[in-house]
Design a protein around this motif. Structure first.
Motif, PDB file in Angstrom:
ATOM      1  N   TYR A   1       0.842  -1.201   0.000  1.00 23.83           N
ATOM      2  CA  TYR A   1       0.000   0.000   0.000  1.00 23.83           C
ATOM      3  C   TYR A   1       0.882   1.258   0.000  1.00 23.83           C
ATOM      4  N   GLY A   2       0.293   2.368  -0.388  1.00 24.01           N
ATOM      5  CA  GLY A   2       1.061   3.608  -0.496  1.00 24.01           C
ATOM      6  C   GLY A   2       2.051   3.503  -1.644  1.00 24.01           C
ATOM      7  N   HIS A   3       3.226   4.102  -1.459  1.00 21.28           N
ATOM      8  CA  HIS A   3       4.351   3.921  -2.373  1.00 21.28           C
ATOM      9  C   HIS A   3       5.159   2.752  -1.814  1.00 21.28           C
TER      10      HIS A   3
ATOM     11  N   VAL B   1       8.447   3.585   0.057  1.00 21.39           N
ATOM     12  CA  VAL B   1       8.507   4.630   1.082  1.00 21.39           C
ATOM     13  C   VAL B   1       8.238   4.028   2.464  1.00 21.39           C
ATOM     14  N   TYR B   2       9.264   3.990   3.300  1.00 20.19           N
ATOM     15  CA  TYR B   2       9.175   3.402   4.644  1.00 20.19           C
ATOM     16  C   TYR B   2       8.690   1.947   4.581  1.00 20.19           C
ATOM     17  N   VAL B   3       9.244   1.198   3.647  1.00 25.76           N
ATOM     18  CA  VAL B   3       8.915  -0.229   3.490  1.00 25.76           C
ATOM     19  C   VAL B   3      10.231  -0.987   3.338  1.00 25.76           C
TER      20      VAL B   3
ATOM     21  N   SER C   1       2.016   8.009  -1.965  1.00 25.94           N
ATOM     22  CA  SER C   1       2.396   7.719  -0.576  1.00 25.94           C
ATOM     23  C   SER C   1       1.602   8.606   0.387  1.00 25.94           C
TER      24      SER C   1
ATOM     25  N   TRP D   1       7.031   9.832  10.667  1.00 23.76           N
ATOM     26  CA  TRP D   1       6.208   8.678  10.312  1.00 23.76           C
ATOM     27  C   TRP D   1       6.199   7.663  11.452  1.00 23.76           C
ATOM     28  N   GLN D   2       5.207   6.820  11.429  1.00 23.00           N
ATOM     29  CA  GLN D   2       5.107   5.663  12.316  1.00 23.00           C
ATOM     30  C   GLN D   2       5.065   6.051  13.798  1.00 23.00           C
TER      31      GLN D   2
ATOM     32  N   ALA E   1      -4.622   9.917   6.254  1.00 20.18           N
ATOM     33  CA  ALA E   1      -5.335  10.044   4.974  1.00 20.18           C
ATOM     34  C   ALA E   1      -6.503   9.076   4.944  1.00 20.18           C
TER      35      ALA E   1
ATOM     36  N   THR F   1      -8.745   6.194   3.333  1.00 17.91           N
ATOM     37  CA  THR F   1      -8.449   5.075   2.429  1.00 17.91           C
ATOM     38  C   THR F   1      -9.648   4.748   1.536  1.00 17.91           C
TER      39      THR F   1
ATOM     40  N   GLN G   1      -2.114   3.203  13.726  1.00 17.59           N
ATOM     41  CA  GLN G   1      -1.097   2.774  12.755  1.00 17.59           C
ATOM     42  C   GLN G   1      -0.996   3.703  11.541  1.00 17.59           C
ATOM     43  N   SER G   2      -2.036   4.526  11.316  1.00 14.73           N
ATOM     44  CA  SER G   2      -2.019   5.427  10.165  1.00 14.73           C
ATOM     45  C   SER G   2      -1.491   6.816  10.509  1.00 14.73           C
ATOM     46  N   SER G   3      -1.159   7.047  11.765  1.00 11.76           N
ATOM     47  CA  SER G   3      -0.842   8.423  12.189  1.00 11.76           C
ATOM     48  C   SER G   3       0.531   8.892  11.722  1.00 11.76           C
ATOM     49  N   THR G   4       0.526  10.052  11.081  1.00 13.48           N
ATOM     50  CA  THR G   4       1.765  10.717  10.670  1.00 13.48           C
ATOM     51  C   THR G   4       1.743  12.121  11.264  1.00 13.48           C
TER      52      THR G   4
END
Ligand SMILES: C[S@@+](CC[C@H](N)C(=O)[O-])C[C@H]1O[C@@H](n2cnc3c(N)ncnc32)[C@H](O)[C@@H]1O
Length: 243
Positions: A91-93, A96-98, A122, A164-165, A206, A208, A231-234
């Protein structure tokens, strides 16, 4: 036997954000291995290609996230070595952070297979749109929150800061799934050494699904730990106005 290959595709954060090339890669693959944050996105990918298998179960079967990433890479490579055209979709890009996406590509290339990554939308691309901020206005710094707190890199308060995260802040063991609000309070204390305590920041998530709107919790920096975090918080920290 046909030679295996790997396409790492990006699904976007929300339904409707998958690019045309990523969608084709999913549809045309011999097997699709997916890591989706959202169950609807997972269903959407599976509907595009019935030979879709989720890699999400590795989180539950491994002792920590690092081991789960390694198991994901192993599973992806098993199918590439077996001669299949594999699409690993994140998911996302996907880059990016994967961790497993980059490791799978590196491993596949090291073994002589064709392996590429297709870019996507992303979370920070969504943040730019939803918060109406332009990275070009003051600059845009991006860090993983836990690494930022532990390593204390030099950063510039005259540029925006994205962390992030937030949900895994303080998790040295790479095992926790729930946020640690004491760690969030410690991060706020650290940031308050650089910004005024009442500096307005946003905890951003964001949407989904097209029927939902983005979640934007505005708070003063010192009150960061009172915000709802998942888990989605940035975290978005705007640039300080230059004197
Ligand atoms: C493992 S990273 C994956 C990022 C993803 N590859 C991307 O391109 O956005 C997970 C982190 O991305 C951010 N994230 C994921 N989903 C998000 C969303 N819906 N809204 C805002 N940030 C999100 C959060 O900081 C989360 O902790």
């Amino acid at each position: 036997m046909q030679r295996g290959s790997l396409i790492v595709a990006s699904a976007g954060i929300g339904i409707g954000q998958c690019t045309v090339e990523a969608r084709s890669a999913i549809e045309d693959a011999d097997i699709v291995l997916s890591v989706m944050g959202d169950p609807f996105l997972q269903q959407w990918v599976a509907a595009l290609n019935p030979k879709t298998r989720s890699l999400q179960s590795h989180y539950g079967s491994q002792p920590n996230r690092r081991a789960a990433y390694s198991a994901m890479v192993d599973e992806i490579l098993v199918h590439v070595r077996a001669g299949l055209n594999v699409c690993a979709v994140f998911y996302g890009h996907a880059g990016v952070y994967v961790t497993p996406s980059h490791e799978a590509i590196a491993q596949a290339r090291a073994e002589g297979f064709d392996a590429i990554m297709l870019p996507g939308v992303s979370a920070d691309a969504c943040l730019v749109a939803d918060l109406g901020v332009d990275p070009g206005a003051h600059g845009f710094q991006s860090y993983e929150a836990h690494a930022f707190f532990r390593r204390r890199p030099r950063f510039d308060t005259s540029a925006a800061l994205v962390l992030w995260q937030l949900a895994v802040l303080g998790d040295d063991a790479f095992t926790r799934l729930e946020p640690d609000y004491e760690a969030v309070a410690a991060l706020a204390t650290l940031l308050c050494e650089h910004y005024p305590v009442d500096h307005r920041v946003a905890i951003y998530a964001a949407s989904t699904l097209p029927v939902l709107t983005a979640s934007v919790q505005q708070t003063e920096l010192a009150l960061l730990a009172t915000a709802r975090i998942d888990q989605s918080s940035t975290l978005y920290v705007p640039a300080l106005a230059l004197g």
